[in-house]
Scaffold this motif. Structure first.
Motif, PDB file in Angstrom:
ATOM      1  N   ASP A  96       0.197  -3.702   7.763  1.00  0.00           N
ATOM      2  CA  ASP A  96       0.631  -2.599   9.189  1.00  0.00           C
ATOM      3  C   ASP A  96       1.295  -3.405   9.880  1.00  0.00           C
ATOM      4  N   HIS A  97       2.289  -5.205   9.799  1.00  0.00           N
ATOM      5  CA  HIS A  97       3.226  -5.476  10.155  1.00  0.00           C
ATOM      6  C   HIS A  97       4.711  -4.678   9.250  1.00  0.00           C
ATOM      7  N   ILE A  98       5.761  -4.951  10.128  1.00  0.00           N
ATOM      8  CA  ILE A  98       6.692  -4.789   9.133  1.00  0.00           C
ATOM      9  C   ILE A  98       7.280  -5.674   8.084  1.00  0.00           C
ATOM     10  N   ASP A  99       7.083  -7.502   9.040  1.00  0.00           N
ATOM     11  CA  ASP A  99       7.416  -8.111   7.991  1.00  0.00           C
ATOM     12  C   ASP A  99       6.472  -8.611   6.850  1.00  0.00           C
ATOM     13  N   HIS A 100       5.208  -8.584   7.254  1.00  0.00           N
ATOM     14  CA  HIS A 100       4.835  -8.344   5.959  1.00  0.00           C
ATOM     15  C   HIS A 100       5.060  -7.000   4.678  1.00  0.00           C
ATOM     16  N   ARG A 101       4.981  -5.893   5.337  1.00  0.00           N
ATOM     17  CA  ARG A 101       5.253  -4.926   4.536  1.00  0.00           C
ATOM     18  C   ARG A 101       6.777  -5.188   3.518  1.00  0.00           C
ATOM     19  N   ASN A 102       8.092  -5.671   4.205  1.00  0.00           N
ATOM     20  CA  ASN A 102       8.867  -5.530   4.056  1.00  0.00           C
ATOM     21  C   ASN A 102       8.880  -6.930   2.700  1.00  0.00           C
ATOM     22  N   SER A 103       8.083  -7.940   3.222  1.00  0.00           N
ATOM     23  CA  SER A 103       8.222  -8.557   2.146  1.00  0.00           C
ATOM     24  C   SER A 103       7.144  -8.391   0.408  1.00  0.00           C
ATOM     25  N   GLY A 104       6.691  -7.362   0.885  1.00  0.00           N
ATOM     26  CA  GLY A 104       5.437  -6.956  -0.582  1.00  0.00           C
ATOM     27  C   GLY A 104       7.005  -5.729  -0.808  1.00  0.00           C
ATOM     28  N   LEU A 105       7.212  -4.415  -0.223  1.00  0.00           N
ATOM     29  CA  LEU A 105       7.989  -3.872  -0.742  1.00  0.00           C
ATOM     30  C   LEU A 105       9.170  -3.996  -1.676  1.00  0.00           C
ATOM     31  N   ALA A 106       9.864  -6.029  -1.066  1.00  0.00           N
ATOM     32  CA  ALA A 106      10.801  -6.372  -1.607  1.00  0.00           C
ATOM     33  C   ALA A 106      10.400  -6.129  -3.304  1.00  0.00           C
ATOM     34  N   LEU A 107       9.367  -7.406  -3.234  1.00  0.00           N
ATOM     35  CA  LEU A 107       9.240  -7.770  -4.451  1.00  0.00           C
ATOM     36  C   LEU A 107       8.253  -6.916  -5.451  1.00  0.00           C
ATOM     37  N   LEU A 108       7.814  -5.443  -4.830  1.00  0.00           N
ATOM     38  CA  LEU A 108       7.595  -4.180  -5.535  1.00  0.00           C
ATOM     39  C   LEU A 108       8.515  -4.087  -6.244  1.00  0.00           C
ATOM     40  N   ASN A 109       9.382  -3.889  -5.435  1.00  0.00           N
ATOM     41  CA  ASN A 109      10.574  -2.729  -5.892  1.00  0.00           C
ATOM     42  C   ASN A 109      11.834  -3.813  -7.419  1.00  0.00           C
ATOM     43  N   TYR A 146       9.883  -5.731  -9.068  1.00  0.00           N
ATOM     44  CA  TYR A 146       9.383  -5.600 -10.253  1.00  0.00           C
ATOM     45  C   TYR A 146       9.214  -4.339 -11.323  1.00  0.00           C
ATOM     46  N   ASN A 147       9.518  -3.448  -9.688  1.00  0.00           N
ATOM     47  CA  ASN A 147       9.223  -2.329 -10.521  1.00  0.00           C
ATOM     48  C   ASN A 147      11.130  -1.073 -11.265  1.00  0.00           C
ATOM     49  N   LEU A 148      11.767  -2.654 -11.194  1.00  0.00           N
ATOM     50  CA  LEU A 148      13.412  -2.535 -11.801  1.00  0.00           C
ATOM     51  C   LEU A 148      13.113  -3.721 -13.167  1.00  0.00           C
ATOM     52  N   GLY A 149      11.978  -3.983 -12.872  1.00  0.00           N
ATOM     53  CA  GLY A 149      11.963  -5.433 -14.730  1.00  0.00           C
ATOM     54  C   GLY A 149      12.372  -6.307 -13.710  1.00  0.00           C
ATOM     55  N   MET A 150      12.719  -6.693 -13.033  1.00  0.00           N
ATOM     56  CA  MET A 150      13.228  -8.313 -13.439  1.00  0.00           C
ATOM     57  C   MET A 150      12.575  -8.922 -12.862  1.00  0.00           C
ATOM     58  N   LEU A 151      11.064  -8.400 -12.525  1.00  0.00           N
ATOM     59  CA  LEU A 151       9.986  -9.889 -12.691  1.00  0.00           C
ATOM     60  C   LEU A 151       8.582  -9.021 -12.677  1.00  0.00           C
ATOM     61  N   SER A 152       7.909  -9.515 -14.127  1.00  0.00           N
ATOM     62  CA  SER A 152       6.868  -9.648 -14.683  1.00  0.00           C
ATOM     63  C   SER A 152       5.433 -10.070 -13.896  1.00  0.00           C
ATOM     64  N   GLU A 153       5.458 -11.132 -13.277  1.00  0.00           N
ATOM     65  CA  GLU A 153       3.892 -11.492 -12.767  1.00  0.00           C
ATOM     66  C   GLU A 153       4.006 -11.263 -11.074  1.00  0.00           C
ATOM     67  N   TYR A 213      -2.359  -5.919  -7.415  1.00  0.00           N
ATOM     68  CA  TYR A 213      -1.297  -6.057  -8.822  1.00  0.00           C
ATOM     69  C   TYR A 213      -0.263  -4.631  -7.986  1.00  0.00           C
ATOM     70  N   PRO A 214       0.668  -4.784  -8.757  1.00  0.00           N
ATOM     71  CA  PRO A 214       1.695  -4.301  -8.316  1.00  0.00           C
ATOM     72  C   PRO A 214       1.259  -2.561  -8.096  1.00  0.00           C
TER      73      PRO A 214
END
Length: 251
Positions: free
Chosen positions: A157-170, A172-179, A248-249
């Protein structure tokens, strides 16, 4: 001479098939690197603390990337009120932010993190965006190609927390990160399904020492107990159950 030449050829062939120990050592070390993207000072302890200790104890090279300056916390008002009552000068926003960084460094050291593995981005607290954080993650990905990457849950629910997760998820979904892992802050664990990191009773000492970094009040030595002042309930929850919970993602 002919025998000598044959011997040299055999040796050269053997060398070709021997493992490159230096390369193997480098690969092993690189594969055991994990990076925690931490939104604010105290998040590394409250949400990720026992998980950080867990990775350290397993021999990982653990890096913490503190994303924001922590300057927007309303705890400055409570701290300054107490300072006034004790006849100390109030903290400026800059003083307050610096004090939070000191608490973070002491906490991280207590969790077992080397000073050289603490990284600071100085983004404005409460004003991050996922694109900005993606650039940071890309930079660390380039430096540590095989590392695991962790951040807060994109459900947070916190914007800074959420944005870190959204950045990491994106990424991952682009195939740049695997773990990747996404940590659920300790006061929201009941809201989201996930898995708990393994916890050993030996971790207690690390957690207790890190808590002290955020709880010590001694203005003469620039110690203002900001973390515990800001989110005392979160510290209470940490003491009740110090385990880290993650998902996990795309979950």
């Amino acid at each position: 001479m002919l025998l000598k030449n044959k011997l040299m050829i055999v040796i050269m062939l053997l060398l070709c098939f021997l493992p490159n120990h230096a390369a193997l050592a480098e690969e092993l070390n690189e594969s055991k690197t994990v990076i925690f993207y931490v939104s604010h000072q105290d998040d590394e302890l409250l949400t990720m603390g026992s998980s950080i200790v867990h990775y350290v104890q397993r021999g990982y090279e653990v890096h913490l990337v503190l994303l924001t300056d922590g300057a927007s916390s309303k705890a400055i008002n409570t701290v300054n009120k107490r300072l006034n009552e004790e006849a100390y000068s109030p903290l400026t926003v800059k003083d307050f932010s610096r004090a939070r960084f000191r608490e973070f460094v002491e906490s991280a050291k207590a969790l077992g993190i080397k000073r050289r593995n603490m990284h600071f981005e100085y983004m404005r607290d409460g004003a991050t965006n996922a694109g900005e954080i993606e650039k940071v993650i890309r930079r660390f990905k380039a430096e540590f190609p095989s590392a695991e990457h962790t951040a807060f849950s994109y459900h947070d629910d916190h914007i800074d927390h959420r944005n870190s997760g959204l950045a990491l998820l994106n990424l991952y979904n682009l195939g740049m990160l695997s773990e990747t892992k996404f940590y659920i802050q300790n006061v929201e664990r009941h809201l989201w399904p996930g898995e708990y990191e393994d916890y050993h009773s030996s971790y207690d000492t690390f957690i207790e020492r890190a808590i002290l970094a955020y709880s010590l009040w001694d203005p003469a030595y620039k110690r203002y107990a900001i973390g515990n002042t800001s989110v005392s309930y979160d510290f209470k929850k940490l003491l009740e159950d110090p385990r880290g919970k993650y998902h996990y993602p795309n979950q």
